[in-house]
Design a protein around this motif. Sequence first.
Motif, PDB file in Angstrom:
ATOM      1  N   UNK A 197       6.725  16.103  43.186  1.00 32.54           N
ATOM      2  CA  UNK A 197       5.787  16.802  44.058  1.00 32.54           C
ATOM      3  C   UNK A 197       6.018  18.296  43.987  1.00 32.54           C
ATOM      4  N   UNK A 198       4.957  19.046  44.336  1.00 30.13           N
ATOM      5  CA  UNK A 198       5.074  20.508  44.336  1.00 30.13           C
ATOM      6  C   UNK A 198       6.037  20.968  45.419  1.00 30.13           C
ATOM      7  N   UNK A 199       6.134  20.203  46.510  1.00 34.59           N
ATOM      8  CA  UNK A 199       7.061  20.564  47.583  1.00 34.59           C
ATOM      9  C   UNK A 199       8.492  20.550  47.066  1.00 34.59           C
ATOM     10  N   UNK A 200       8.832  19.535  46.259  1.00 31.66           N
ATOM     11  CA  UNK A 200      10.180  19.471  45.698  1.00 31.66           C
ATOM     12  C   UNK A 200      10.421  20.601  44.707  1.00 31.66           C
ATOM     13  N   UNK A 201       9.408  20.958  43.959  1.00 31.66           N
ATOM     14  CA  UNK A 201       9.554  22.074  43.021  1.00 31.66           C
ATOM     15  C   UNK A 201       9.814  23.372  43.780  1.00 31.66           C
ATOM     16  N   UNK A 202       9.075  23.576  44.858  1.00 31.43           N
ATOM     17  CA  UNK A 202       9.281  24.774  45.671  1.00 31.43           C
ATOM     18  C   UNK A 202      10.672  24.757  46.306  1.00 31.43           C
ATOM     19  N   UNK A 203      11.089  23.585  46.769  1.00 28.77           N
ATOM     20  CA  UNK A 203      12.408  23.450  47.379  1.00 28.77           C
ATOM     21  C   UNK A 203      13.508  23.774  46.360  1.00 28.77           C
ATOM     22  N   UNK A 204      13.342  23.264  45.148  1.00 28.79           N
ATOM     23  CA  UNK A 204      14.323  23.527  44.100  1.00 28.79           C
ATOM     24  C   UNK A 204      14.427  25.024  43.826  1.00 28.79           C
ATOM     25  N   UNK A 205      13.292  25.704  43.764  1.00 32.13           N
ATOM     26  CA  UNK A 205      13.292  27.141  43.509  1.00 32.13           C
ATOM     27  C   UNK A 205      13.968  27.913  44.645  1.00 32.13           C
ATOM     28  N   UNK A 206      13.680  27.504  45.869  1.00 33.53           N
ATOM     29  CA  UNK A 206      14.287  28.180  47.021  1.00 33.53           C
ATOM     30  C   UNK A 206      15.791  27.949  47.049  1.00 33.53           C
TER      31      UNK A 206
END
Length: 708
Positions: A459-468
């Motif tokens: 999911x895009x949420x996990x991608x954003x979380x990984x980046x953060x």
Amino acid sequence: MGSTKVRNSLLSKKLKRTETRLLIIDDNQLRYNQILNLLLGNDYQVQALLLDDLKSFEKQLNTPWDAIIFGRAYDLKIEQTLSLIQASEQPNLPVLLLQPEDYQPQQYQAYIQKGIYDVVPLEPLDYFYITLIRTLSYSQLLQTEQRLTNELETIHSHTQTLVNNSHKAVALFQEGMHVKANTEYLNLFGFKQEDEIIGLPILDVLQPNDLNVFKQRFKKIALGQFDQARFEIQSQHAAISGNNALKLEFIPSQEEDAVQLTIDYQLDLATPANTLFSEKSDGVQTAWQQINRHLSTYPAQANALILFRLNQCPERVFQQDWQTPAQYFNQLQSFLKEHTQMPIFNIEIGVYIGVLQAENSSVLNSQLVSLQSLQKEHLLKINELNYSVQFKLSYAPITEPLNEDSFTKLLDQTHQQELPKAKSEIELAPTIDIVTAEPANSPISLDLSLQHVDAPLQSSVLQQLKQQLARSEIHLKYQQIYDKHDQETHNYEVTSGFISDEQWYDINDLAELREDSELSIQLDRWILVEACKQLHNFITQYPKAKLIINLNIDILLKDKSFPELISKLLTIIGSKLESPLVLQFSEQAIQPHLAIAQQHITRLRQHGAEISIRDFSSSMYSESILQQLDVQYLKLQSKKTELLNSDDGLVRLQEKVLNYLTVKPVGILLSELNDMNSFANAWNVETRFLQGQYFQKKLDRLTDVQDQ
């Protein structure tokens, strides 16, 4: 020899001249009458009220009182009373406790530490009378101090308004020509540099309405006749149109053949200023005075000046309606006050200063470290929309009273000095063994350092979380918990989240994390490490501080080295408490894995951690879970707080809590107590811990409510 007359000013008539406002909490009308008659019999003017229930007390907290006498009440406990007072408009209101029937002298210190002014028996009456008068005198002193402080603030504000709006413009003339001018004079007439005005005739600049009258007066002044050298003119100069009359005063100058002109002018306050972008030119000049006043009112051994500079402001603030930019900038100071718990002064748009104080340099350094979290991106809500805000912080120690010059130098110094950082002794373990469904002879060892998480993200949420996470931009929120027993007074729950596209995402029980166990474990390890860094720093201020850290289930079930990490963290934290870390897991997540979870919990307990279950009482298996798991705390499902709103619901909640305590003597926490009513009603339930915005909001750093 003459006699010496000894007189106690405490018993003077001063206190009797004013009406004493006394709130008495008791279920005994006779004791109320006895206290009232005692004061009236000694010529005191008394306005007294008797009550013994919670609802009446809540209502009366909105009325100012001189003192409260607590005897015995139907549904109001002394601890409950104190906590409500401390969160009211009169947090320092003295409370006199009538000795309970089971009172023991060794309890005295504990009562005083709770916030009681004194504990006193009603008999003998003389002793009670003296104690009561001391209480009332102390209350009068507090009120006088507050009143004087308010008056000083009002006087200073009024004075500062006059200073801000009254200006002295000075220029020097030779033969009617400008030879010098100060900044105020240049600004008044719209000049940028002094070179622009030198050589200009006085009439070209002043442009008086009544030209002939001015010429006659100035001719006499040029001849050295200063008897009529003070007068007013109305100017036609475009730069000052809309201003009030210019008050002129000519005086001889020390320079040969020169005349000095001083213009006293006042800005036209009826002209609306640009409230958004009008630069506060007086900000730097007046801030040092405010800081000096604050330091003299609240002296401390160690002080520092904190500089907050707006580092990020989203462009879309200026793409909305015309009111949004003004609201955005107007809210910045309130935002900083709420998150820093210190006085904040605005020196220009987007630039603020604060004063940080502590009892010694070690505590001050600890507080400076804790401010690091404020440099992350935050959100401001305006008209239900979120806008990003980010500050850059720096500081300088304040070592002496300030003046305008030293304050300017101090400001320059703050630009050069970044905040100290927490010691980086605590690091993530480079290799983590993950328990998988593979056969026992095929263990998989995964490197979960921040740079190497290659698991597929669904999911895009996990991608954003990984980046953060890779940028260490995860936010930790800390919320202090109220202990009815006054023993664990510095327990804090740690929750987490991140900001992406100006939206806030809660990490606790983030559904998407179930798709990626590796990221879930890595994230929880990062949260543990960062929270423990803050705890290690915070125990400098509060040695008995304890963290309740919310974690996801994967780290418990699948991270083989989790207990060893906890052991290492506890060693580095260096707390004197036996168990300063409480690991909190969701009931719903733990219930399907009860047997294996108990094994892992046993290992964690052996390595020094305590365990808590959150969202407890959310399923039919709650009691069974409590019986089987070695837990020390329970955080009830937030929906249970709604039961406090009715008498029937309160009874049902009390029955549940008592039943759980029968199964196991754990510390039960009731959350979401966000207003006075729910917080007060929670005292009627046998939960030991209370939590909610009424006691403390969720903050980005560890802060004691008494420091706010």
